[in-house]
Design a protein around this motif. Sequence first.
Motif, PDB file in Angstrom:
ATOM      1  N   GLU B  64       0.810  -1.222   0.000  1.00 53.46           N
ATOM      2  CA  GLU B  64       0.000   0.000   0.000  1.00 53.46           C
ATOM      3  C   GLU B  64       0.841   1.270   0.000  1.00 53.46           C
ATOM      4  O   GLU B  64       0.350   2.351   0.333  1.00 53.46           O
ATOM      5  CB  GLU B  64      -0.969  -0.007   1.203  1.00 53.46           C
ATOM      6  CG  GLU B  64      -2.063  -1.056   1.051  1.00 53.46           C
ATOM      7  CD  GLU B  64      -3.061  -1.053   2.192  1.00 53.46           C
ATOM      8  OE1 GLU B  64      -3.385   0.035   2.696  1.00 53.46           O
ATOM      9  OE2 GLU B  64      -3.512  -2.147   2.575  1.00 53.46           O
ATOM     10  N   VAL B  68       2.378   5.012   3.781  1.00 46.86           N
ATOM     11  CA  VAL B  68       1.438   4.360   4.697  1.00 46.86           C
ATOM     12  C   VAL B  68       2.170   3.366   5.588  1.00 46.86           C
ATOM     13  O   VAL B  68       1.960   3.319   6.804  1.00 46.86           O
ATOM     14  CB  VAL B  68       0.321   3.652   3.895  1.00 46.86           C
ATOM     15  CG1 VAL B  68      -0.607   2.886   4.827  1.00 46.86           C
ATOM     16  CG2 VAL B  68      -0.460   4.665   3.076  1.00 46.86           C
ATOM     17  N   VAL B  83       0.994   5.321  26.084  1.00 49.03           N
ATOM     18  CA  VAL B  83       0.093   4.902  27.168  1.00 49.03           C
ATOM     19  C   VAL B  83       0.865   4.660  28.467  1.00 49.03           C
ATOM     20  O   VAL B  83       0.312   4.813  29.552  1.00 49.03           O
ATOM     21  CB  VAL B  83      -0.753   3.656  26.797  1.00 49.03           C
ATOM     22  CG1 VAL B  83      -1.823   4.022  25.796  1.00 49.03           C
ATOM     23  CG2 VAL B  83       0.103   2.516  26.306  1.00 49.03           C
ATOM     24  N   LEU B  86       0.944   7.911  30.174  1.00 53.59           N
ATOM     25  CA  LEU B  86      -0.380   8.210  30.729  1.00 53.59           C
ATOM     26  C   LEU B  86      -0.609   7.441  32.018  1.00 53.59           C
ATOM     27  O   LEU B  86      -1.176   7.963  32.977  1.00 53.59           O
ATOM     28  CB  LEU B  86      -1.463   7.865  29.699  1.00 53.59           C
ATOM     29  CG  LEU B  86      -1.647   8.889  28.582  1.00 53.59           C
ATOM     30  CD1 LEU B  86      -2.563   8.343  27.499  1.00 53.59           C
ATOM     31  CD2 LEU B  86      -2.211  10.182  29.142  1.00 53.59           C
ATOM     32  N   ALA B  89       0.898   9.018  34.995  1.00 51.04           N
ATOM     33  CA  ALA B  89       0.135  10.156  35.510  1.00 51.04           C
ATOM     34  C   ALA B  89      -1.146   9.685  36.205  1.00 51.04           C
ATOM     35  O   ALA B  89      -1.672  10.379  37.066  1.00 51.04           O
ATOM     36  CB  ALA B  89      -0.204  11.110  34.371  1.00 51.04           C
ATOM     37  N   GLU B  90      -1.638   8.518  35.821  1.00 52.36           N
ATOM     38  CA  GLU B  90      -2.907   8.017  36.355  1.00 52.36           C
ATOM     39  C   GLU B  90      -2.631   6.780  37.207  1.00 52.36           C
ATOM     40  O   GLU B  90      -2.655   5.659  36.718  1.00 52.36           O
ATOM     41  CB  GLU B  90      -3.851   7.690  35.188  1.00 52.36           C
ATOM     42  CG  GLU B  90      -5.217   7.204  35.608  1.00 52.36           C
ATOM     43  CD  GLU B  90      -6.038   8.283  36.286  1.00 52.36           C
ATOM     44  OE1 GLU B  90      -6.028   9.423  35.803  1.00 52.36           O
ATOM     45  OE2 GLU B  90      -6.670   7.983  37.312  1.00 52.36           O
ATOM     46  N   THR B  92      -4.155   4.844  39.107  1.00 50.56           N
ATOM     47  CA  THR B  92      -5.329   4.087  39.541  1.00 50.56           C
ATOM     48  C   THR B  92      -5.532   2.925  38.572  1.00 50.56           C
ATOM     49  O   THR B  92      -4.725   2.730  37.654  1.00 50.56           O
ATOM     50  CB  THR B  92      -6.597   4.957  39.513  1.00 50.56           C
ATOM     51  OG1 THR B  92      -6.892   5.290  38.145  1.00 50.56           O
ATOM     52  CG2 THR B  92      -6.400   6.247  40.297  1.00 50.56           C
ATOM     53  N   TRP B  94      -7.489   2.882  36.296  1.00 52.51           N
ATOM     54  CA  TRP B  94      -7.743   3.428  34.961  1.00 52.51           C
ATOM     55  C   TRP B  94      -6.457   3.618  34.173  1.00 52.51           C
ATOM     56  O   TRP B  94      -6.478   3.644  32.938  1.00 52.51           O
ATOM     57  CB  TRP B  94      -8.553   4.720  35.055  1.00 52.51           C
ATOM     58  CG  TRP B  94      -9.889   4.426  35.661  1.00 52.51           C
ATOM     59  CD1 TRP B  94     -10.295   4.717  36.926  1.00 52.51           C
ATOM     60  CD2 TRP B  94     -10.963   3.706  35.044  1.00 52.51           C
ATOM     61  NE1 TRP B  94     -11.560   4.227  37.134  1.00 52.51           N
ATOM     62  CE2 TRP B  94     -11.997   3.614  36.003  1.00 52.51           C
ATOM     63  CE3 TRP B  94     -11.139   3.146  33.782  1.00 52.51           C
ATOM     64  CZ2 TRP B  94     -13.194   2.966  35.726  1.00 52.51           C
ATOM     65  CZ3 TRP B  94     -12.338   2.506  33.517  1.00 52.51           C
ATOM     66  CH2 TRP B  94     -13.349   2.423  34.477  1.00 52.51           C
ATOM     67  N   ALA B  97      -6.032   0.249  32.715  1.00 53.67           N
ATOM     68  CA  ALA B  97      -6.983   0.068  31.621  1.00 53.67           C
ATOM     69  C   ALA B  97      -6.508   0.803  30.369  1.00 53.67           C
ATOM     70  O   ALA B  97      -6.682   0.313  29.246  1.00 53.67           O
ATOM     71  CB  ALA B  97      -8.363   0.578  32.037  1.00 53.67           C
ATOM     72  N   THR B  98      -5.874   1.967  30.570  1.00 52.60           N
ATOM     73  CA  THR B  98      -5.370   2.742  29.432  1.00 52.60           C
ATOM     74  C   THR B  98      -4.262   1.974  28.710  1.00 52.60           C
ATOM     75  O   THR B  98      -4.237   1.916  27.476  1.00 52.60           O
ATOM     76  CB  THR B  98      -4.843   4.106  29.925  1.00 52.60           C
ATOM     77  OG1 THR B  98      -5.921   4.815  30.529  1.00 52.60           O
ATOM     78  CG2 THR B  98      -4.281   4.923  28.785  1.00 52.60           C
ATOM     79  N   ALA B 101      -5.768  -0.813  26.740  1.00 52.77           N
ATOM     80  CA  ALA B 101      -6.378  -0.323  25.498  1.00 52.77           C
ATOM     81  C   ALA B 101      -5.301  -0.046  24.448  1.00 52.77           C
ATOM     82  O   ALA B 101      -5.450  -0.430  23.287  1.00 52.77           O
ATOM     83  CB  ALA B 101      -7.187   0.947  25.779  1.00 52.77           C
ATOM     84  N   GLY B 102      -4.205   0.601  24.874  1.00 47.96           N
ATOM     85  CA  GLY B 102      -3.118   0.904  23.935  1.00 47.96           C
ATOM     86  C   GLY B 102      -2.500  -0.360  23.366  1.00 47.96           C
ATOM     87  O   GLY B 102      -2.207  -0.441  22.169  1.00 47.96           O
ATOM     88  N   VAL B 105      -4.814  -1.887  20.812  1.00 51.04           N
ATOM     89  CA  VAL B 105      -4.725  -1.141  19.551  1.00 51.04           C
ATOM     90  C   VAL B 105      -3.468  -1.543  18.791  1.00 51.04           C
ATOM     91  O   VAL B 105      -3.489  -1.718  17.572  1.00 51.04           O
ATOM     92  CB  VAL B 105      -4.745   0.382  19.823  1.00 51.04           C
ATOM     93  CG1 VAL B 105      -4.348   1.160  18.579  1.00 51.04           C
ATOM     94  CG2 VAL B 105      -6.122   0.814  20.296  1.00 51.04           C
TER      95      VAL B 105
END
Lengths: 157, 122
Positions: B64, B68, B83, B86, B89-90, B92, B94, B97-98, B101-102, B105
């Motif tokens: 492609e 790209v 992440v 992040l 900084a967080e 907890t 969460w 969880a971040t 999620a990362g 992805v």
Amino acid sequence: MPERTRRDAAPAGRPAWARESDAARPRAGIGTGPGRLLVTLYAIFTIGATSRSAYQIATRFDEAPLPYLLSALAAAVYAGITVALVRGGEAARRTALAGCVTELVGVLAVGTWSVLDPVAFPDTTVWSTYGMGYLFIPLVLPVVGLLWLRRAEPAAD
Amino acid sequence: MFTPLTVALGVAALALAAWCGFAAYRDQPTKDWHFIGMAVVTVLALVQLVVGVVALAGGQEADEGTLVFVSYLLGCAAAIPAVAFLSLAERTRWGSATVAAGAFVLAVLQVRLHDVWSGTGA
């Protein structure tokens, strides 16, 4: 329970302004706690939708102008929500709420449109078929966002 | 060379996602061991970036297109460090969880990267 104890103790031990800022804290906190996860997901979708639509519009806009423009619109909405969540505060919370409503309406409208009139969509957008290509996250995200932003609403008192 | 690396990174990313997701489920922030796991996955992603660029320099072409392909490689390399910060900084559940999620992805990006490289997808 510990929360309650702390609040009850506050009037005796702390000046009024300290209680004031305590009450205001949820307003600034839309980008922390569960909000941090939300910021991450919105940032990912902002980057994804922006780079995708920019590339498609730059290289082959003529092939599928409608989907590519809708992707660019989705990118703008995602970017707005991300910035609002990071900034925090009541004005930003309202901006993010408006963004999430726009996003929900967008994914439902474009999703339905892409199902009823596939000819108009030679290529997919982030919101095609209700975001199926993105594991339906575009459909779930605004709902979660709305619930979170409603919960962060400043207390009536 | 490239496909085994993509599979390995995809599996590693999924394992990291499950691990950090479990920490979030148990109401725990990310700990030192999680960060070591993130470092391992990031090193794999950096190796992939180098291998990919070397393959391009050696005359091979991504199905492609180069732009790209390189964009995806850079995105894959940046995902976990982003992440990780992040979650610093967080402090907890969460934050955990971040990271989950990362990492998830990143696993999805590996599937796309495979398509971008060898053209089995759209």
